[in-house]
Design an enzyme around this catalytic site. Sequence first.
Site, PDB file in Angstrom:
ATOM      1  N   LYS A 118     -16.784 -40.844   0.223  1.00 30.81           N
ATOM      2  CA  LYS A 118     -15.992 -41.472  -0.833  1.00 30.81           C
ATOM      3  C   LYS A 118     -14.982 -42.454  -0.265  1.00 30.81           C
ATOM      4  CE  LYS A 118     -17.084 -38.129  -3.929  1.00 30.81           C
ATOM      5  NZ  LYS A 118     -17.914 -38.298  -5.086  1.00 30.81           N
ATOM      6  N   ARG A 132     -26.491 -47.954  -6.919  1.00 30.29           N
ATOM      7  CA  ARG A 132     -26.183 -46.941  -7.928  1.00 30.29           C
ATOM      8  C   ARG A 132     -24.908 -47.319  -8.675  1.00 30.29           C
ATOM      9  NH1 ARG A 132     -26.998 -41.069  -7.996  1.00 30.29           N
ATOM     10  NH2 ARG A 132     -26.212 -40.471 -10.036  1.00 30.29           N
ATOM     11  N   CYS A 133     -25.028 -47.421 -10.008  1.00 36.62           N
ATOM     12  CA  CYS A 133     -23.863 -47.757 -10.822  1.00 36.62           C
ATOM     13  C   CYS A 133     -23.595 -46.637 -11.810  1.00 36.62           C
ATOM     14  CB  CYS A 133     -24.124 -49.034 -11.609  1.00 36.62           C
ATOM     15  SG  CYS A 133     -24.439 -50.443 -10.557  1.00 36.62           S
ATOM     16  N   ASP A 167     -20.967 -28.079 -12.371  1.00 34.17           N
ATOM     17  CA  ASP A 167     -20.867 -29.018 -11.250  1.00 34.17           C
ATOM     18  C   ASP A 167     -19.451 -29.548 -11.099  1.00 34.17           C
ATOM     19  OD1 ASP A 167     -23.585 -29.012 -10.527  1.00 34.17           O
ATOM     20  OD2 ASP A 167     -24.077 -30.416 -12.138  1.00 34.17           O
ATOM     21  N   HIS A 194     -21.384 -26.783  -7.867  1.00 34.93           N
ATOM     22  CA  HIS A 194     -22.009 -27.666  -6.879  1.00 34.93           C
ATOM     23  C   HIS A 194     -21.028 -28.769  -6.502  1.00 34.93           C
ATOM     24  CE1 HIS A 194     -24.647 -30.519  -4.953  1.00 34.93           C
ATOM     25  NE2 HIS A 194     -24.259 -31.420  -5.825  1.00 34.93           N
ATOM     26  N   CYS A 198     -20.565 -32.321  -3.743  1.00 32.55           N
ATOM     27  CA  CYS A 198     -21.206 -33.134  -2.714  1.00 32.55           C
ATOM     28  C   CYS A 198     -20.217 -34.068  -2.027  1.00 32.55           C
ATOM     29  CB  CYS A 198     -22.384 -33.911  -3.278  1.00 32.55           C
ATOM     30  SG  CYS A 198     -22.258 -34.397  -4.982  1.00 32.55           S
ATOM     31  N   HIS A 229     -30.276 -38.459  -0.883  1.00 36.68           N
ATOM     32  CA  HIS A 229     -29.856 -39.840  -1.107  1.00 36.68           C
ATOM     33  C   HIS A 229     -30.741 -40.834  -0.388  1.00 36.68           C
ATOM     34  CE1 HIS A 229     -26.401 -37.321  -2.050  1.00 36.68           C
ATOM     35  NE2 HIS A 229     -26.173 -38.205  -2.992  1.00 36.68           N
TER      36      HIS A 229
HETATM   37  N1  GLN Z   1     -26.525 -31.359 -11.766  1.00 38.31           N
HETATM   38  C1  GLN Z   1     -26.364 -32.689 -11.316  1.00 38.31           C
HETATM   39  C2  GLN Z   1     -27.700 -33.286 -10.944  1.00 38.31           C
HETATM   40  O1  GLN Z   1     -28.505 -32.602 -10.427  1.00 38.31           O
HETATM   41  C3  GLN Z   1     -25.427 -32.770 -10.135  1.00 38.31           C
HETATM   42  C4  GLN Z   1     -25.242 -34.170  -9.655  1.00 38.31           C
HETATM   43  C5  GLN Z   1     -24.135 -34.362  -8.636  1.00 38.31           C
HETATM   44  O2  GLN Z   1     -23.724 -33.492  -7.955  1.00 38.31           O
HETATM   45  N2  GLN Z   1     -23.630 -35.558  -8.505  1.00 38.31           N
HETATM   46  O3  GLN Z   1     -27.976 -34.429 -11.134  1.00 38.31           O
HETATM   47 ZN    ZN Z   2     -24.256 -33.454  -5.729  1.00 33.75          ZN
END
Ligand code: GLN
Ligand code: ZN
Length: 768
Positions: A118, A526-527, A610, A652, A654, A705
């Site tokens: 980020k 990605r937007c 999430d 979750h 990331c 990704h």
């Molecule tokens: N549940 C979302 C997905 O699978 C999680 C996306 C994310 O963490 N940015 O797309």
């Molecule tokens: Zn993620």
Amino acid sequence: MQTHILGYPRIGSKRELKKACEQYWSGKIVLEELLAVGRTICNHNWNIQKEAGIDLIPCNDFSYYDQVLDMSLIVGAVPSRYHEVVLKKNNTELDLYFAMARGYQKDGLDITAMEMTKWFDTNYHYIVPEFYKNQQFKLSSDKIFNEFAGARQAGINAKPVIIGPVSYLLLGKEKEEGFEKLDLAENLLPVYIEILTRLQEQGAEWIQLDEPFLALDLTEKAKQTYQMVYAEIRKKFPKLKLIIATYFDGLKDNRSLAVSLPVEVLHIDLVRNPEQLEEILKIIPENLSLSLGLVDGRNIWKNDYEKSLRFITKAIEKLGSERVFIAPSCSLLHSPCDLDAETALNPEIKNWLAFAKQKVKEVVTLKALAAGTDNENSLTDFEDNKKAVEERKTSSLIHNDQVKQRAQAVTKEDTQRKNTFKIRKEEQQKTLQLPLFPTTTIGSFPQTAEVRSWRAQFKKGELTAVQYDALLKEETQRTIRWQEDIGIDVLVHGEFERNDMVEYFGEQLEGFTFTKNGWVQSYGSRCVKPPVIFGDVSRPATMTVYWSQYAQSQTEKWVKGMLTGPVTILQWSFVRDDQPRSETCKQIALAIRDEVVDLEKAGIRIIQIDEPAIREGLPLRRTDWQNYLKWAVEAFRISASGVEDATQIHTHMCYSEFNDIIENIAAMDADVITIECSRSQMELLNAFADFQYPNEIGPGVYDIHSPRVPSKDEMVELLRKAQHVIPASQLWVNPDCGLKTRHWEETEKALIAMVAAAKEASVEYAVC
Ligand code: GLN
Ligand code: ZN
């Protein structure tokens, strides 16, 4: 007084760049066509600023993927594993560049992408430079010079924008032991000097060096490096006019350092830290001009002219108007392009907003008003602006007493599960009966062109609700079947009904509104189109129960319900600025809580909330962290705590470095957390191990990704590594994020290999 823009959105108002890049990657267009799109966007952006009357118009704010990666290419910080890419016939500089960004898996090569993270506290992601001991740098790309020349052709003597050398180093990562990245400043500096020399030769008068780290906590060494680097640059370029740009926070304790740097202009962010103006005016030396970042580059609300003019007046009183510059707070990269394109917005709300193009105009109008050169136009603008600001304060669209009262009445019990994780775990195992190393995915499955076209057709009225529903059901069912076939343990419905994980919820919540074209770059092509939270938030009806229930009805296996958490919804929206963010977040948390409870009622026993954005919401300064973490964690807990012990809550995250907030992540008390960690080679897991993270963890075993398909052995190896630090009984096996952006072909291969890897890991475990 002069106006300038720190950077303009480069995706194109119709996402032209995204489309062109993706076509180039898939071989549908050739390099020349891609470059032509790039040039058109640059010219378009320059013209908007020129016509508005901006004095200093930026160049090199354009990028085909990321401005930090541009810098890495310019200074030749290309990791050796990519050197082979250039040797392949026909590959150009741009192919090398995209290989670094996205990995390269063809022509007999198999090279992973560089790490991405980020950009400060935004939802923009940059490619992390890789640094090695004694690394040498070398001017390796002409991009910046070409762009400057391009602006020249458009009749603009542009202000090239580059990431300042100290921030560039601080953005990177040491890839071996025995040195600190700042040690490389001496090696890096000559390349910067070469860049500036060439720009000067080309006729550049102004250069903007972005040094956002000046607004962060700095080590002594970083401070010294700042002094050394800028003294050197000054010595070499007595005539070049240099602007140091800081943003996203105040200079605070770096104030005297920043004003002592030998440059012409210092840019400060007065949206994030308005208090700093007074302090800086007290200590600013006579030869330094000040650029006032008054127009919010990160949000979409109209500027409050009256308030801004007070700042400008204060600055002029002390500095005289020649030493005052007016600008947005930061690059407009973080704003959507053009409000004029929004024809469907409620006109009352639309009248409160300004996007990049409108912000450019605001900057110009502010100058006219402050300089007293206001013609009739700017005076009318001023009156209109006052009216809009006033109306927003009192509009009945915004306030809902019931919501406010409920948020106020939240108690401690509302933030706690019924029992501790230990007890819950037993209850959950009784119900769920999951194997060792359970496999799952993060939620979304590929959103094919077809799926997206259904949504588009539905929105246009070309598909009826019944037809659209049937198509989605078919896709969902097919995905459920496929997951069953390959042997995944906890299934997901695939999220085909969702455009975006935040937008989908915002569309169903009160207090949100949406733009048609308000796209902002998230990473590469990605937007995202952030929702606008303008008022009190509530949930008029269930949001996900329909799809989760449908999916669950199709299988004997468990289907995981899928929600976006309150902090992430907040973080990825444009948030109202008339009440604290914590208050808005609590309102969202209560809405999600109701959804979680309704999913449970509908028979869903595993629910994922999430929160990929929880870390990026961290204030940039350490001293502000605890306050944020307290309300953010509490919001998550409010959303998760309405269910029985036997219901398993997942979360979750990331792109997070967890080390420093692991305690707070544990305090969220999710039963299972799945995390991104394949790009940083399980490094992140160590944080969980050191802390002895008590609950269950699914460390992502492959990077979604990149289109690269991981091998089974690779993932088995990662699982072995994981078991060195985390007990097997706590481990889940999953990709590191949702699969939405991937194609089915690679997804199928990757997940089949993943399930095989989990099997092999359990066999290995049983044997030892
Ligand atoms: N549940 C979302 C997905 O699978 C999680 C996306 C994310 O963490 N940015 O797309
Ligand atoms: Zn993620």
